[in-house]
Scaffold this active site. Sequence first.
Site, PDB file in Angstrom:
ATOM      1  CD1 TRP A   1      -2.456  -1.649   0.004  1.00 34.92           C
ATOM      2  CD2 TRP A   1      -3.111  -1.156   2.097  1.00 34.92           C
ATOM      3  NE1 TRP A   1      -3.619  -2.342   0.246  1.00 34.92           N
ATOM      4  CE2 TRP A   1      -4.032  -2.055   1.538  1.00 34.92           C
ATOM      5  CE3 TRP A   1      -3.310  -0.707   3.401  1.00 34.92           C
ATOM      6  CZ2 TRP A   1      -5.151  -2.510   2.237  1.00 34.92           C
ATOM      7  CZ3 TRP A   1      -4.414  -1.165   4.102  1.00 34.92           C
ATOM      8  CH2 TRP A   1      -5.324  -2.055   3.525  1.00 34.92           C
TER       9      TRP A   1
ATOM     10  CG  HIS B   1       9.743  -0.887  -2.575  1.00 36.41           C
ATOM     11  ND1 HIS B   1       9.822   0.269  -3.319  1.00 36.41           N
ATOM     12  CD2 HIS B   1       8.719  -1.610  -3.106  1.00 36.41           C
ATOM     13  CE1 HIS B   1       8.890   0.235  -4.258  1.00 36.41           C
ATOM     14  NE2 HIS B   1       8.210  -0.899  -4.154  1.00 36.41           N
TER      15      HIS B   1
ATOM     16  CB  SER C   1       2.738  -1.529 -14.286  1.00 36.92           C
ATOM     17  OG  SER C   1       3.243  -0.222 -14.024  1.00 36.92           O
TER      18      SER C   1
ATOM     19  N   GLY D   1       1.513  -2.546  -6.187  1.00 34.21           N
ATOM     20  CA  GLY D   1       1.275  -1.255  -5.564  1.00 34.21           C
ATOM     21  C   GLY D   1      -0.121  -0.740  -5.896  1.00 34.21           C
ATOM     22  N   GLY D   2      -0.206   0.079  -6.926  1.00 39.85           N
ATOM     23  CA  GLY D   2      -1.447   0.794  -7.262  1.00 39.85           C
ATOM     24  C   GLY D   2      -2.693  -0.079  -7.321  1.00 39.85           C
TER      25      GLY D   2
HETATM   26  O1  LIG Z   1       5.792  -2.739  -4.393  1.00 38.27           O
HETATM   27  C1  LIG Z   1       5.133  -2.591  -5.423  1.00 38.27           C
HETATM   28  C2  LIG Z   1       5.740  -2.019  -6.590  1.00 38.27           C
HETATM   29  O2  LIG Z   1       6.459  -0.874  -6.305  1.00 38.27           O
HETATM   30  C3  LIG Z   1       4.857  -1.923  -7.790  1.00 38.27           C
HETATM   31  O3  LIG Z   1       4.020  -0.805  -7.756  1.00 38.27           O
HETATM   32  P1  LIG Z   1       2.917  -0.655  -8.915  1.00 38.27           P
HETATM   33  O4  LIG Z   1       2.136  -1.918  -8.910  1.00 38.27           O
HETATM   34  O5  LIG Z   1       2.112   0.545  -8.505  1.00 38.27           O
HETATM   35  O6  LIG Z   1       3.665  -0.458 -10.191  1.00 38.27           O
END
Ligand SMILES: O=C[C@H](O)COP(=O)(O)O
Length: 250
Positions: free
Chosen positions: A10, A94, A212, A233-234
């Site tokens: 998150w 990260h 992504s 993430g998003g």
């Molecule tokens: O920890 C997750 C990653 O940084 C990927 O982020 P994302 O799914 O928003 O590209």
Amino acid sequence: MRKPIIAGNWKMFKTVSEATAFFADVKGKAEVDGVETVICAPFTTLPALVDAAKGTTIAIGAQNLHFEDSGAYTGEISGVMLKDLGVKYVIIGHSERRAYFAESDEIVNKKVHAAYKHGLTPIVCVGEKLEEREAEQTKEVCKVQTEAAFQGLSAAQAAEVVVAYEPIWAIGTGKSSTAADAEDVIAFIRDVIAGLYDAATADAVRIQYGGSVKPNNVTEYLGQSNIDGALVGGASLEPASFIALVEGAK
Ligand SMILES: O=C[C@H](O)COP(=O)(O)O
């Protein structure tokens, strides 16, 4: 047989009330046989989420920890504190922490050891910057980061690590790596681990792809033989999307 693991990261999103409302929406739905579901949430939301997750199969994770147990480290949270809360996973290294908080490979390794000291499972992030990819240094960067992160771990500890391969240029950009490219790098990371230990240990390590990942592409990544899940993430921030990610990993 490696169990697929979908972990939401998150980042710095969600208040306590938003987190508990999210959990109520996904409870029972983001719990799918054969898939492990993890939510890595801000520190402030962890007590409420750990409480809400009792009796479910959803594990709660943190996004960072300090490598010392306690001390004069203003603003930091230790593995002792996370274990005390009932947290199971912790993201380490990260790329946002490496970039904005100067986390070196050495610090990442210390944090991995701190996680194990307190019975937490590390989700260790590795991945290359755009300029490194363009210079065809992707595998070398991942090798250096992986070897550093695993330094000093026993084979039994190594087998339990979750690695997240996250090409930095793909994070939050909508530009995801192709599944074939991600598979190629992740297979290479597994080979690096085999070189450090042995084939059986490397075969046990779960390696996620991150960058992504969305409900409409998660199945393609998980369909690759070396990709064991996703760090998202998003697309992990909305209940419907998170549920679809977990279902897509089936
Ligand atoms: O920890 C997750 C990653 O940084 C990927 O982020 P994302 O799914 O928003 O590209």
